[in-house]
Design a protein around this motif. Structure first.
Motif, PDB file in Angstrom:
ATOM      1  N   ILE A  17      40.346  38.063  35.943  1.00 48.80           N
ATOM      2  CA  ILE A  17      40.392  39.524  35.940  1.00 48.80           C
ATOM      3  C   ILE A  17      39.382  40.003  34.904  1.00 48.80           C
ATOM      4  O   ILE A  17      39.561  39.785  33.710  1.00 48.80           O
ATOM      5  CB  ILE A  17      41.806  40.018  35.582  1.00 48.80           C
ATOM      6  CG1 ILE A  17      42.841  39.410  36.531  1.00 48.80           C
ATOM      7  CG2 ILE A  17      41.873  41.533  35.610  1.00 48.80           C
ATOM      8  CD1 ILE A  17      44.186  39.173  35.897  1.00 48.80           C
ATOM      9  N   LEU A 112      38.735  39.628  40.234  1.00 48.00           N
ATOM     10  CA  LEU A 112      39.070  41.048  40.284  1.00 48.00           C
ATOM     11  C   LEU A 112      38.328  41.812  39.198  1.00 48.00           C
ATOM     12  O   LEU A 112      38.115  41.298  38.094  1.00 48.00           O
ATOM     13  CB  LEU A 112      40.580  41.245  40.089  1.00 48.00           C
ATOM     14  CG  LEU A 112      41.490  40.433  41.012  1.00 48.00           C
ATOM     15  CD1 LEU A 112      42.940  40.595  40.589  1.00 48.00           C
ATOM     16  CD2 LEU A 112      41.308  40.862  42.459  1.00 48.00           C
ATOM     17  N   VAL A 114      38.486  45.328  36.907  1.00 44.47           N
ATOM     18  CA  VAL A 114      39.577  46.200  36.468  1.00 44.47           C
ATOM     19  C   VAL A 114      39.098  47.187  35.416  1.00 44.47           C
ATOM     20  O   VAL A 114      38.294  46.855  34.539  1.00 44.47           O
ATOM     21  CB  VAL A 114      40.746  45.367  35.885  1.00 44.47           C
ATOM     22  CG1 VAL A 114      41.863  46.262  35.377  1.00 44.47           C
ATOM     23  CG2 VAL A 114      41.289  44.416  36.938  1.00 44.47           C
ATOM     24  N   ASN A 118      42.699  51.365  37.763  1.00 40.21           N
ATOM     25  CA  ASN A 118      43.386  50.572  38.782  1.00 40.21           C
ATOM     26  C   ASN A 118      44.202  49.433  38.179  1.00 40.21           C
ATOM     27  O   ASN A 118      44.482  48.442  38.846  1.00 40.21           O
ATOM     28  CB  ASN A 118      42.391  50.034  39.815  1.00 40.21           C
ATOM     29  CG  ASN A 118      41.494  48.942  39.270  1.00 40.21           C
ATOM     30  OD1 ASN A 118      41.187  48.909  38.066  1.00 40.21           O
ATOM     31  ND2 ASN A 118      41.074  48.047  40.140  1.00 40.21           N
ATOM     32  N   THR A 122      46.283  46.570  40.308  1.00 36.02           N
ATOM     33  CA  THR A 122      45.862  45.178  40.141  1.00 36.02           C
ATOM     34  C   THR A 122      47.062  44.279  39.838  1.00 36.02           C
ATOM     35  O   THR A 122      47.186  43.184  40.403  1.00 36.02           O
ATOM     36  CB  THR A 122      44.815  45.083  39.022  1.00 36.02           C
ATOM     37  OG1 THR A 122      43.671  45.873  39.385  1.00 36.02           O
ATOM     38  CG2 THR A 122      44.389  43.646  38.790  1.00 36.02           C
ATOM     39  N   TRP A 125      49.026  43.771  43.042  1.00 36.64           N
ATOM     40  CA  TRP A 125      48.338  42.903  43.999  1.00 36.64           C
ATOM     41  C   TRP A 125      48.448  41.443  43.581  1.00 36.64           C
ATOM     42  O   TRP A 125      48.693  40.566  44.418  1.00 36.64           O
ATOM     43  CB  TRP A 125      46.878  43.330  44.099  1.00 36.64           C
ATOM     44  CG  TRP A 125      46.091  42.627  45.158  1.00 36.64           C
ATOM     45  CD1 TRP A 125      45.951  43.012  46.467  1.00 36.64           C
ATOM     46  CD2 TRP A 125      45.333  41.420  45.007  1.00 36.64           C
ATOM     47  NE1 TRP A 125      45.132  42.121  47.137  1.00 36.64           N
ATOM     48  CE2 TRP A 125      44.742  41.128  46.261  1.00 36.64           C
ATOM     49  CE3 TRP A 125      45.089  40.570  43.941  1.00 36.64           C
ATOM     50  CZ2 TRP A 125      43.935  40.026  46.467  1.00 36.64           C
ATOM     51  CZ3 TRP A 125      44.280  39.455  44.142  1.00 36.64           C
ATOM     52  CH2 TRP A 125      43.714  39.198  45.393  1.00 36.64           C
ATOM     53  N   CYS A 135      46.555  33.329  35.039  1.00 36.14           N
ATOM     54  CA  CYS A 135      45.582  34.424  35.005  1.00 36.14           C
ATOM     55  C   CYS A 135      44.763  34.354  33.720  1.00 36.14           C
ATOM     56  O   CYS A 135      45.301  34.065  32.649  1.00 36.14           O
ATOM     57  CB  CYS A 135      46.291  35.781  35.062  1.00 36.14           C
ATOM     58  SG  CYS A 135      47.156  36.112  36.608  1.00 36.14           S
ATOM     59  N   LEU A 153      47.687  45.184  30.943  1.00 35.14           N
ATOM     60  CA  LEU A 153      47.820  44.442  32.188  1.00 35.14           C
ATOM     61  C   LEU A 153      48.636  43.176  31.988  1.00 35.14           C
ATOM     62  O   LEU A 153      49.472  42.820  32.836  1.00 35.14           O
ATOM     63  CB  LEU A 153      46.433  44.100  32.727  1.00 35.14           C
ATOM     64  CG  LEU A 153      46.367  43.281  34.018  1.00 35.14           C
ATOM     65  CD1 LEU A 153      47.173  43.925  35.135  1.00 35.14           C
ATOM     66  CD2 LEU A 153      44.914  43.084  34.438  1.00 35.14           C
ATOM     67  N   VAL A 209      42.974  47.759  44.476  1.00 36.09           N
ATOM     68  CA  VAL A 209      42.442  46.670  43.650  1.00 36.09           C
ATOM     69  C   VAL A 209      40.997  46.432  44.075  1.00 36.09           C
ATOM     70  O   VAL A 209      40.644  46.639  45.242  1.00 36.09           O
ATOM     71  CB  VAL A 209      43.305  45.399  43.810  1.00 36.09           C
ATOM     72  CG1 VAL A 209      43.298  44.896  45.223  1.00 36.09           C
ATOM     73  CG2 VAL A 209      42.868  44.302  42.862  1.00 36.09           C
ATOM     74  N   VAL A 211      38.372  43.699  44.620  1.00 34.69           N
ATOM     75  CA  VAL A 211      38.339  42.250  44.841  1.00 34.69           C
ATOM     76  C   VAL A 211      36.898  41.784  44.975  1.00 34.69           C
ATOM     77  O   VAL A 211      36.113  42.363  45.743  1.00 34.69           O
ATOM     78  CB  VAL A 211      39.140  41.878  46.103  1.00 34.69           C
ATOM     79  CG1 VAL A 211      39.099  40.368  46.338  1.00 34.69           C
ATOM     80  CG2 VAL A 211      40.579  42.364  45.979  1.00 34.69           C
ATOM     81  N   SER A 223      37.237  47.445  47.874  1.00 31.37           N
ATOM     82  CA  SER A 223      38.533  47.986  47.447  1.00 31.37           C
ATOM     83  C   SER A 223      39.592  47.660  48.485  1.00 31.37           C
ATOM     84  O   SER A 223      39.358  47.781  49.694  1.00 31.37           O
ATOM     85  CB  SER A 223      38.442  49.506  47.233  1.00 31.37           C
ATOM     86  OG  SER A 223      38.162  50.169  48.441  1.00 31.37           O
ATOM     87  N   CYS A 226      46.599  49.182  47.518  1.00 33.34           N
ATOM     88  CA  CYS A 226      47.762  48.480  46.977  1.00 33.34           C
ATOM     89  C   CYS A 226      48.785  49.513  46.489  1.00 33.34           C
ATOM     90  O   CYS A 226      48.462  50.404  45.737  1.00 33.34           O
ATOM     91  CB  CYS A 226      47.333  47.596  45.812  1.00 33.34           C
ATOM     92  SG  CYS A 226      48.643  46.544  45.171  1.00 33.34           S
TER      93      CYS A 226
END
Length: 226
Positions: A17, A112, A114, A118, A122, A125, A135, A153, A209, A211, A223, A226
């Motif tokens: 991320i 991803l 971020v 969002n 995220t 998702w 992660c 997050l 999200v 991606v 995009s 989500c």
């Protein structure tokens, strides 16, 4: 789960991320809100120009030292992007931190992009699509806003209820750091963040999200609602 800087080694097979609040992925999120269908993220302005030569119908977006290059269509500004007519358009984005960071991870389980806009989408998702996968949260900048977003997050992913005011305060602190740094520059090289700040602080404005799909020399962002 780990929070790291852009130069850290990131294990393959993790959900990566990449965070850039001021301003790359805030700008990208606003571009998707305005109707953009794809953003090709380049590791440098020269790489962005190379992509533009291959895709002359794409709009070129980004910055060098915070300022829009003369041959780019847009700067790295969510405020500027908020009035752009982008329905069905594809973009190329090249920035000093965000897009440069996004292309550094060749083998993620998911990749991803971020910002505060969002961050909630995220987290949802990831929880739906990659539960239990480690992660790595990458802060592309060294100022406070990216770490504040990463901490927020991380809290969401671990099932806690982080405080939105703390995230906004961290973004404000980071912007103040940027402003102090710009104040040391000649007037022609200073960046005015005042119009971008409300967008950067607009937590969970975007219900999608972003991606990344790894290409040979760039990352394609789309995009996903989500």
């Amino acid at each position: 789960m780990s929070i790291v800087g852009m130069d850290a080694e990131v294990p393959s097979g993790t959900v990566v991320i990449v965070i850039d609040v001021v301003r790359a992925f805030t700008t990208a999120a606003v571009a998707f809100e305005r109707g953009a269908t794809e953003i090709l993220c380049a590791p440098s302005t020269e790489a962005g120009r190379d992509l533009r030569r291959l895709h002359p119908d794409h709009l070129l977006v980004g910055e060098t030292r915070g300022l829009k290059p003369a041959d780019f269509d847009f700067g790295n500004s969510p405020f500027e992007m908020s009035t752009a007519q982008l329905d069905g358009r594809r973009l190329i984005q090249a920035t000093s931190n965000g897009t440069r960071g996004l292309v550094r991870y060749p083998d993620p389980a998911a990749l991803l992009a971020v910002s505060a806009l969002n961050v909630g989408a995220t987290a949802r998702w990831i929880g739906t699509n990659h539960p239990g996968i480690p992660c790595t949260l990458v802060c592309t900048g060294q100022t406070a806003e990216d770490h504040a977003c990463a901490s927020y997050l991380s809290g969401l992913l671990q099932g806690s209820e982080p405080r939105r005011p703390d995230l906004v305060a961290g973004i404000m602190e980071g912007v103040a750091e940027h402003v102090r740094e710009y104040a040391r520059q000649p007037a022609s090289e200073r960046v005015d963040l005042s119009k971008d700040l409300p967008f950067c602080c607009d937590v969970d404005r975007s219900e999608f999200v972003m991606v990344g799909e790894i290409r040979q020399d760039h990352v394609s962002l789309t995009s996903v609602p989500c």
